[in-house]
Design an enzyme around this catalytic site. Structure first.
Site, PDB file in Angstrom:
ATOM      1  N   LEU A  65       0.831  -1.202   0.000  1.00  0.00           N
ATOM      2  CA  LEU A  65       0.000   0.000   0.000  1.00  0.00           C
ATOM      3  C   LEU A  65       0.868   1.256   0.000  1.00  0.00           C
ATOM      4  O   LEU A  65       2.062   1.192   0.328  1.00  0.00           O
ATOM      5  CB  LEU A  65      -0.921  -0.031   1.223  1.00  0.00           C
ATOM      6  CG  LEU A  65      -1.877  -1.243   1.252  1.00  0.00           C
ATOM      7  CD1 LEU A  65      -2.486  -1.427   2.628  1.00  0.00           C
ATOM      8  CD2 LEU A  65      -2.966  -1.077   0.194  1.00  0.00           C
ATOM      9  N   PRO A  66       0.301   2.404  -0.357  1.00  0.00           N
ATOM     10  CA  PRO A  66       1.132   3.602  -0.532  1.00  0.00           C
ATOM     11  C   PRO A  66       1.820   4.117   0.717  1.00  0.00           C
ATOM     12  O   PRO A  66       2.935   4.644   0.650  1.00  0.00           O
ATOM     13  CB  PRO A  66       0.133   4.634  -1.069  1.00  0.00           C
ATOM     14  CG  PRO A  66      -0.958   3.841  -1.686  1.00  0.00           C
ATOM     15  CD  PRO A  66      -1.075   2.612  -0.838  1.00  0.00           C
ATOM     16  N   LYS A 169      14.865   1.706   4.022  1.00  0.00           N
ATOM     17  CA  LYS A 169      14.166   2.176   2.819  1.00  0.00           C
ATOM     18  C   LYS A 169      14.027   3.695   2.832  1.00  0.00           C
ATOM     19  O   LYS A 169      14.198   4.359   1.793  1.00  0.00           O
ATOM     20  CB  LYS A 169      12.792   1.512   2.724  1.00  0.00           C
ATOM     21  CG  LYS A 169      11.924   2.015   1.568  1.00  0.00           C
ATOM     22  CD  LYS A 169      12.560   1.764   0.218  1.00  0.00           C
ATOM     23  CE  LYS A 169      11.807   2.449  -0.922  1.00  0.00           C
ATOM     24  NZ  LYS A 169      10.377   2.117  -0.983  1.00  0.00           N
TER      25      LYS A 169
END
Length: 299
Positions: A65-66, A169
């Site tokens: 998901l975003p 990330k």
């Protein structure tokens, strides 16, 4: 082979869905956008019609998901209760350690394991199964589910305990967005000083200043492509998460703050549009110059 509940089948989750099916896993997918149903069915996966139905009896829950808000909205107690005993939730979203902590705790309360595995790569990499995963969590839990992850990624790196995967990330994204902005500023200055952009980019690519952005991504910018694969609002949120982490741990973050402010300004200018290089577009607008491949004069 696993029974996989995949929530989120957009630019990244869609190609991943097909790869999981081809690897032999039973995949039940769902997305809040019903128009994605046909692509899921054509890939060979099931579309049960709701997140709870997709999760029922699954031993692996994948969220692609975003951002944190979408993850928190998609996963409630009813989804976790529907999973098979001993299931694992692997969050592959662009999340943050602080936002994911309540998710992990809620999973544990339902006897569900938790791994964070945010994604590095493009939709093209997702289609080819060439993604990179930054994994945080228990090494033993990761080892038990490498078969699932290897269906979508060819590089799976275990960073450490909870929070390390998300942080890695975020740091990768900080440096990439910072390199894009710094490269654009250098090219705009070089162009204004009379250096041919083709020559300058070749010099930079072969110099100690070379980066993966210059070697791999700069050609897209010079062709007028601002990489419309991720929303500017989500980019701003990720950069804000980096500076918040730096403040939390007491490390310097003046450069990170500058990169964040530039993207906040771009968000104010362009709105929540898709474009990983829209901050560069803002720099171009300020300079009154587009960074493009030189047009060769006709012979």
């Amino acid at each position: 082979m696993s029974t996989v509940c995949l929530l989120g089948v957009g630019r990244m989750g869609g190609p991943m869905c097909g790869n999981l099916v081809r690897a032999g896993h039973e995949v039940r997918a769902f997305d809040v956008l019903p128009e994605r149903r046909e692509a899921v069915l054509s890939s060979g996966a099931q579309w049960p019609g709701s997140a709870v139905a997709a999760a029922r009896g699954a031993d692996v829950l994948l969220t692609v998901l975003p951002g944190p808000a979408e993850v928190a909205e998609a996963i409630d107690d009813s989804v976790l209760e529907a999973l098979a005993p001993g299931a694992v939730w692997i969050d592959m979203s662009s999340n943050t350690p602080s936002a994911a902590a309540p998710c992990r705790e809620r999973a544990a309360a339902h006897g569900v394991g938790f791994l964070e595995a945010p994604i590095g790569g493009s939709p093209g990499d997702a289609a080819a199964g060439r993604l990179r995963l930054f994994v945080g969590g228990e090494a033993a839990l990761l080892d038990r589910h490498r078969t699932v992850l290897s269906a979508v990624a060819d590089r799976v790196t275990h960073l450490g305990g909870f929070g390390t995967g998300y942080t890695a990330k975020l740091l990768v994204n900080l440096l990439w967005f910072g390199q894009a902005a710094a490269t654009a500023e250098a090219l705009l200055l070089g162009d204004r000083a009379g250096i041919d952009l083709g020559v300058l980019t070749e010099v930079l690519a072969e110099s100690p200043a070379s980066t993966a952005f210059i070697r791999r991504d700069l050609p897209a910018l010079l062709a007028g492509d601002y990489l419309a694969s991720f929303g500017l609002d989500h980019i701003r949120d990720q950069l804000a998460a980096v500076t918040a982490l730096a403040a939390q741990f007491g490390t310097p973050h003046a450069i990170a703050d500058t990169v964040r402010r530039l993207h906040e300004e771009a968000l104010e200018h362009y709105g929540p549009a898709d474009g990983e290089l829209l901050a560069v577009a803002l720099l171009e607008a300020k300079a009154g110059t587009l960074l493009r491949h030189p047009v060769q004069p006709p012979v």
